[in-house]
Scaffold this active site. Sequence first.
Site, PDB file in Angstrom:
ATOM      1  N   ARG A 160       0.816  -1.303   0.093  1.00  0.00           N
ATOM      2  CA  ARG A 160      -0.178   0.339  -0.466  1.00  0.00           C
ATOM      3  C   ARG A 160       1.062   1.582  -0.051  1.00  0.00           C
ATOM      4  O   ARG A 160       2.300   1.034   0.645  1.00  0.00           O
ATOM      5  CB  ARG A 160      -1.053   0.246   0.980  1.00  0.00           C
ATOM      6  N   HIS A 188      -0.220   0.812 -10.203  1.00  0.00           N
ATOM      7  CA  HIS A 188      -1.689  -0.332  -8.869  1.00  0.00           C
ATOM      8  C   HIS A 188      -1.699  -1.662 -10.710  1.00  0.00           C
ATOM      9  O   HIS A 188      -3.245  -1.258 -10.465  1.00  0.00           O
ATOM     10  CB  HIS A 188      -3.265   0.496  -8.309  1.00  0.00           C
TER      11      HIS A 188
END
Lengths: 309, 309
Positions: free
Chosen positions: A224, A272
């Site tokens: 993350r 991502h």
Amino acid sequence: MQIIFYADGGAAEQWLTELHKALPLADVRVWQEGDSAPADYAVVWKPPAAMLQGRTGLKAIFNLGAGVDAILQLGGSLPAGVPVVRLDDAGMAVQMAEYVSYAVLRYFRRFDEFDAQARDHQWRFLKPRRKEEFSVGILGMGILGARIAEALLQFDFPVRGWSRSRKEIPGVHSHAGVDELDDFLAQSQVLVCVLPLTPGTTGILDRATLAKLPKGAYLVNVARGAHLVERDLVDLLDAGHLGGAMLDVFHDEPLPSDHPFWNQPRITITPHVAALTLRGDSVRQIAAKIKQIERGQPVAGLVDITKGY
Amino acid sequence: MQIIFYADGGAAEQWLTELHKALPLADVRVWQEGDSAPADYAVVWKPPAAMLQGRTGLKAIFNLGAGVDAILQLGGSLPAGVPVVRLDDAGMAVQMAEYVSYAVLRYFRRFDEFDAQARDHQWRFLKPRRKEEFSVGILGMGILGARIAEALLQFDFPVRGWSRSRKEIPGVHSHAGVDELDDFLAQSQVLVCVLPLTPGTTGILDRATLAKLPKGAYLVNVARGAHLVERDLVDLLDAGHLGGAMLDVFHDEPLPSDHPFWNQPRITITPHVAALTLRGDSVRQIAAKIKQIERGQPVAGLVDITKGY
């Protein structure tokens, strides 16, 4: 059986089609603001608090991904006593292994430097790095970390793993707990972060941590964005302590167009994509777990809300 | 025991030091023009014809690499009846597996396109390729091909292999002989060339072969530059039939600075580094084989001069 569905930014219709196919007797609907009709299960990705608040009648909440930080951030809005179930793998582990193997091979084999030479039409041999001096350290040794280790071991890289509790994985040098973190960092020529995001791991990749890596070390973050203090990474690259980084996740996504990372040639940026939730695999897994719950059987992937993963 | 050594472009002194250590009772010397003193073994890389001509007293010639094309090109200058022994692996197979895995992952995961986007500060999702439709075909299923297959299978890629005689490798769809080549090509989204260079394989990667690959296919050549008809690759890239290539070997090395490959962004160029002969591993292997020969035992890696590998 009633199933409510919500996926932030996701293609709801395609998910619904797949869920209908896998669970033909269930009534699946996309949750909308104001819908408080009963439901047995919720299938969610980054749901709004209002969707789950007070729904103590749910038998389970399925999270469409490995990281459950977005659900747990709902805190008191989560219905008490309802189990939260994470996707174990659903095709994500091999994708993580691909991404990290690529990043490690690119750095280890100096392919980034060969690319730069080729742009200048330069044919020049570069001294190979030595594998014996090239340990890869994996922060977080759950299902994803173990699969990454397996891929790297297959190329004969020395692999170290760090986790809260000690994991015994053949061929992996295991480090556990805060006491063994510094030793782990000092020996990781590449640091791969695949930790869950919890209050304890937020900002763990800061100046203090990154400075403990050996000079020239490389960072791979596939967990993350909030694990990394982005300013500290830029400083340590500029200072020459770190050799580079490949990052898939960022504090703000999409990465703002004026973010300093874009101008740092030693940071490789991907939007991502390291491990996408595969719809087919995920739906099969959720359907199987719903059947287990309906039969009163235990299911794998239960989230421990106190630990945060 | 007398050993003569010659390595084109190599660091002779370091090889000699290692050979002395591994075979302390042997007398090892660098061969020089005019040296016709007796010798029991020759250890060579791209030797001049004069070194080996007439030396029927040699018990074996060891080639410092997997590809023996440079030795076999000596033809009639090779002493009749003297076995030529190739290095089986000596650390090269895992390097090949690394290189090819990198090339396949870069193309499959579209990392090349993400790099291009990042140069423009662009954050944009790209649709992932589907693994089920992404067979990797390996031309040449010897020790190196098998090791490459093993690495790719580990990432769940469908893998096909083509070789002259059928090889049974678990998980690999095996194609054999000229009759099955077209079918193999038609199903290879990536084509990896790791063939020995022989009169029969020279120029095998020409327009006719490459045109049989599916549209958008990717070529990886880690064998020899002479396998590829370079002009044909450029044409098929320009015509949009091929998606790209990663090449480690070229017709002329170093690749001339005005070669069209440098200006083709879809060709990734590395300066013949895919698999380096590792001095330590090679010397250990040669020393072990010399001991076997001295004891009258058979050795692995004997070259079949009629086949050319």
